[in-house]
Write an enzyme that holds these catalytic residues in place. Structure first.
Site, PDB file in Angstrom:
ATOM      1  N   ASP A 281      36.568 117.502  31.818  1.00 41.36           N
ATOM      2  CA  ASP A 281      37.375 116.907  30.755  1.00 41.36           C
ATOM      3  C   ASP A 281      36.810 117.310  29.398  1.00 41.36           C
ATOM      4  OD1 ASP A 281      38.954 115.408  29.099  1.00 41.36           O
ATOM      5  OD2 ASP A 281      38.133 113.458  29.702  1.00 41.36           O
ATOM      6  N   LYS A 288      36.828 116.963  22.640  1.00 42.57           N
ATOM      7  CA  LYS A 288      35.659 116.085  22.548  1.00 42.57           C
ATOM      8  C   LYS A 288      34.567 116.764  21.716  1.00 42.57           C
ATOM      9  CE  LYS A 288      36.084 113.710  27.021  1.00 42.57           C
ATOM     10  NZ  LYS A 288      36.234 112.349  26.472  1.00 42.57           N
ATOM     11  N   ASP A 358      43.142 113.475  25.123  1.00 40.37           N
ATOM     12  CA  ASP A 358      41.915 113.115  25.828  1.00 40.37           C
ATOM     13  C   ASP A 358      42.107 111.863  26.702  1.00 40.37           C
ATOM     14  OD1 ASP A 358      39.317 113.336  26.651  1.00 40.37           O
ATOM     15  OD2 ASP A 358      38.432 112.596  24.780  1.00 40.37           O
ATOM     16  N   ARG A 362      44.850 108.637  32.773  1.00 45.27           N
ATOM     17  CA  ARG A 362      46.032 107.818  33.069  1.00 45.27           C
ATOM     18  C   ARG A 362      47.266 108.678  33.286  1.00 45.27           C
ATOM     19  NH1 ARG A 362      45.099 104.772  27.445  1.00 45.27           N
ATOM     20  NH2 ARG A 362      42.989 105.543  27.902  1.00 45.27           N
TER      21      ARG A 362
HETATM   22  N1  BES Z   1      36.863 110.761  30.955  1.00 40.98           N
HETATM   23  C1  BES Z   1      37.037 110.081  29.730  1.00 40.98           C
HETATM   24  C2  BES Z   1      36.363 108.706  29.726  1.00 40.98           C
HETATM   25  C3  BES Z   1      34.879 108.705  29.585  1.00 40.98           C
HETATM   26  C4  BES Z   1      34.289 108.980  28.368  1.00 40.98           C
HETATM   27  C5  BES Z   1      34.084 108.338  30.632  1.00 40.98           C
HETATM   28  C6  BES Z   1      32.930 108.925  28.229  1.00 40.98           C
HETATM   29  C7  BES Z   1      32.715 108.266  30.499  1.00 40.98           C
HETATM   30  C8  BES Z   1      32.130 108.564  29.295  1.00 40.98           C
HETATM   31  C9  BES Z   1      38.512 109.859  29.442  1.00 40.98           C
HETATM   32  O1  BES Z   1      39.365 110.858  29.876  1.00 40.98           O
HETATM   33  C10 BES Z   1      38.650 109.777  27.959  1.00 40.98           C
HETATM   34  O2  BES Z   1      38.409 110.751  27.317  1.00 40.98           O
HETATM   35  N2  BES Z   1      39.030 108.612  27.456  1.00 40.98           N
HETATM   36  C11 BES Z   1      39.166 108.413  26.057  1.00 40.98           C
HETATM   37  C12 BES Z   1      40.403 107.582  25.832  1.00 40.98           C
HETATM   38  C13 BES Z   1      40.788 107.471  24.380  1.00 40.98           C
HETATM   39  C14 BES Z   1      41.241 108.822  23.872  1.00 40.98           C
HETATM   40  C15 BES Z   1      41.884 106.453  24.265  1.00 40.98           C
HETATM   41  C16 BES Z   1      37.917 107.669  25.576  1.00 40.98           C
HETATM   42  O3  BES Z   1      37.433 106.786  26.283  1.00 40.98           O
HETATM   43  O4  BES Z   1      37.427 108.026  24.510  1.00 40.98           O
HETATM   44 ZN    ZN Z   2      38.729 111.953  31.471  1.00 37.51          ZN
HETATM   45 MN    MN Z   3      39.549 112.423  28.470  1.00 42.41          MN
END
Ligand code: BES
Ligand code: ZN
Ligand code: MN
Length: 503
Positions: A281, A288, A358, A362
């Site tokens: 990801d 990111k 990101d 979901r």
């Molecule tokens: N895989 C990530 C969640 C994640 C981030 C898990 C850091 C463990 C450590 C997920 O896909 C993600 O990027 N989520 C975003 C959502 C936001 C954009 C609403 C997040 O948590 O920043």
């Molecule tokens: Zn993710």
């Molecule tokens: Mn993500």
């Protein structure tokens, strides 16, 4: 790791390392007392000077007179009135680490024989086996010199127990051994880098697991995913050159239940486990930051826990039906990737405005949740490294649990405590749904900064229709960062314990 039980008197057990427990303030467990008497007070003498009996403390005594074991490892159990499954597991880990470091090939532990209110001998044996698997796990698949990592020689563990407890202890060992085996698979898959553990690799792993463990496995390719109209999942996959896969693994144990033994399988269809399988990801166009991005290889740990749990269930031959479903792809930026503002149509027909690329987990899970309706499941549990917000809320101790179903929540909380793989329930009130409102689609894929873990779960809830459903956010619990960076194998213990509780 090979597990067995031992019912001889502790001082007579021939082994390279015999582990016995000592409580704080020098209170000896029965096994420690037996060894002490045979060795004319050698344990009590050591306890007076070198050993406090603190939880997790260890001390190795060599060549005690009158004792058949080559070494006796004292394991601290803390104050007797605070002895708990957690303390037992920590003492098992500490003492087996010592045994592994000593370089012995086998050991005998009397720790699971120490009685406690909170856990019967079967549970204690199960925890001991899980601890042994945890301590002896090594990841060496990606080293040029595998020997340099050094797998411990420790390959056999016997639990010293009372003769009357041997059967129950053996049942606990079988369960713990299967859980450890599932955790080891989940950890291996998690630890593999993104250039090795691709969606195609996960598909091949599923087929291999199907062959070795009698699972029916289907791996759908892009064309078949398109035919299912999984427009949301496909939109995430489009940003990568690695082809997506949609994996379905079926374990059918309900029909092969041994006649007359065991309770009836859970009524009303299979339990379905849905695991997020983002093999890397990067965030997509909503890229990111660079620091720590390597850890996003762990974004398939939900999928890995589904693989691991199916392995554990199949090894145990549980009399129920379990289906594992894994949507898997990469989330990368490219000329074909999702862009903020894009609107996609999910398999359910609902449309989603992608405000942040990101928030992709979901977007792949929603189509999988629609797909699984066809199984008329008794329950669906999705497992996902879904939100950084869940890490903020619960840290690295508890997995986040979300469900509208109070009975399912209570069951999962109960088995999670039993398995020492804890979950904490977070809310899912309708009021949070308002944050997902979009001016251009049925919903947005993000709900803004407040309660990010909750709005992610709210998003999923709009697709989990027609069955009992729970969501586990394992973003904080699936792996450790820092110098001990590595996958934990969670929540395989919780999921397996849940399925054990149904069988
Ligand atoms: N895989 C990530 C969640 C994640 C981030 C898990 C850091 C463990 C450590 C997920 O896909 C993600 O990027 N989520 C975003 C959502 C936001 C954009 C609403 C997040 O948590 O920043
Ligand atoms: Zn993710
Ligand atoms: Mn993500």
């Amino acid at each position: 790791m090979d597990f067995s039980t031992q019912t001889s008197a502790p001082e007579k057990i021939k082994t390279a390392a015999l582990v016995v427990g000592v409580f704080a303030e020098g209170v000896l467990t029965p096994a420690a007392d037996a060894v002490d008497r045979a060795a004319q007070g050698a344990v009590r003498a050591a306890v007076k000077t070198d050993f406090k009996g603190k939880a997790g403390e260890t001390l190795v005594l060599r060549s005690l007179p009158g004792v058949a074991a080559q070494r006796v490892v004292l394991a601290g159990l803390g104050p007797q009135d605070a002895f708990s499954p957690k303390v037992l597991a920590a003492a098992c880990r500490a003492s087996l680490s010592v045994a592994a470091a000593l370089g012995v090939a086998e050991a005998v532990s009397a720790l699971a024989a120490v009685p406690m209110q909170a856990a019967d001998v079967r549970s204690r044996a199960r925890l001991a086996a899980i601890a042994a698997g945890d301590v002896t796990y090594r990841f060496d698949a990606t080293f040029g010199k595998r020997e340099a990592v050094g797998r411990p020689k420790l390959a056999r563990l016997a639990l010293a127990v009372e003769r009357a407890d041997a059967k129950e202890a053996e049942a606990g060992l079988r369960e713990g051994s299967a859980i450890a085996s599932g955790m080891s698979l989940a950890r291996d898959l998690g630890n593999l880098p993104g250039n090795v553990c691709t969606p195609t690799y996960l598909g091949e792993t599923a087929k291999k697991l199907g062959r070795t463990h009698k699972l029916k496995v289907e791996v759908l390719d892009r064309k078949q995913i398109e035919a299912l109209k999984m427009g949301s999942f496909l939109s995430v996959a489009r940003g990568s050159d690695e082809p997506p896969k949609f994996i379905v693994m079926r374990y059918e144990g309900a029909r092969q239940k041994p006649a007359g033994r065991g309770k009836a399988a859970a009524p009303g269809g299979p339990v379905v486990l849905v695991g997020k399988g983002i093999t890397f990801d990067a965030g997509g166009i909503s890229l990111k930051p660079a620091a720590g991005m390597d850890e996003m290889k762990y974004d398939m740990c939900g999928a890995a826990s589904v693989f691991g749990t199916l392995r554990a269930v199949a090894e145990l031959g549980l009399p129920l039906d379990v289906i594992g479903v894994v949507p898997t792809c990469e989330n990368l930026p490219s000329g074909r990737a999702n862009k903020p503002g894009d609107v996609v149509t999910t398999m359910s027909g609902q449309t989603v405005e992608i405000l942040n690329t990101d928030a992709e987990g979901r977007l792949i899970l929603c189509d999988a949740l629609t797909y699984v309706e066809r199984f008329k499941p008794a329950a669906v549990i999705d497992i996902a490294t879904l939100t950084g917000a869940c890490v903020t809320a619960l840290g690295h101790v508890n997995t986040g649990l979300f469900t509208h179903d109070d009975a399912l929540a209570d069951t999962l909380i109960g088995v999670s405590r039993q398995a020492l793989d804890p979950v904490w329930r977070l809310p899912l009130d309708d009021e949070y749904q308002e944050q997902l409102k979009s001016n251009f689609a049925d919903m947005a894929n993000i709900g803004g900064p407040p309660a990010g873990a909750v709005t992610a779960a709210c998003f999923l809830s709009r697709f989990a229709k027609g069955y009992r459903w729970a969501h586990l956010d394992i973003a904080g619990t699936a792996w450790r960062s820092g110098k001990d960076k590595g996958a934990t194998g969670r929540p395989v213990p919780l999921l397996t314990q849940y399925l054990l509780s149904l069988s």
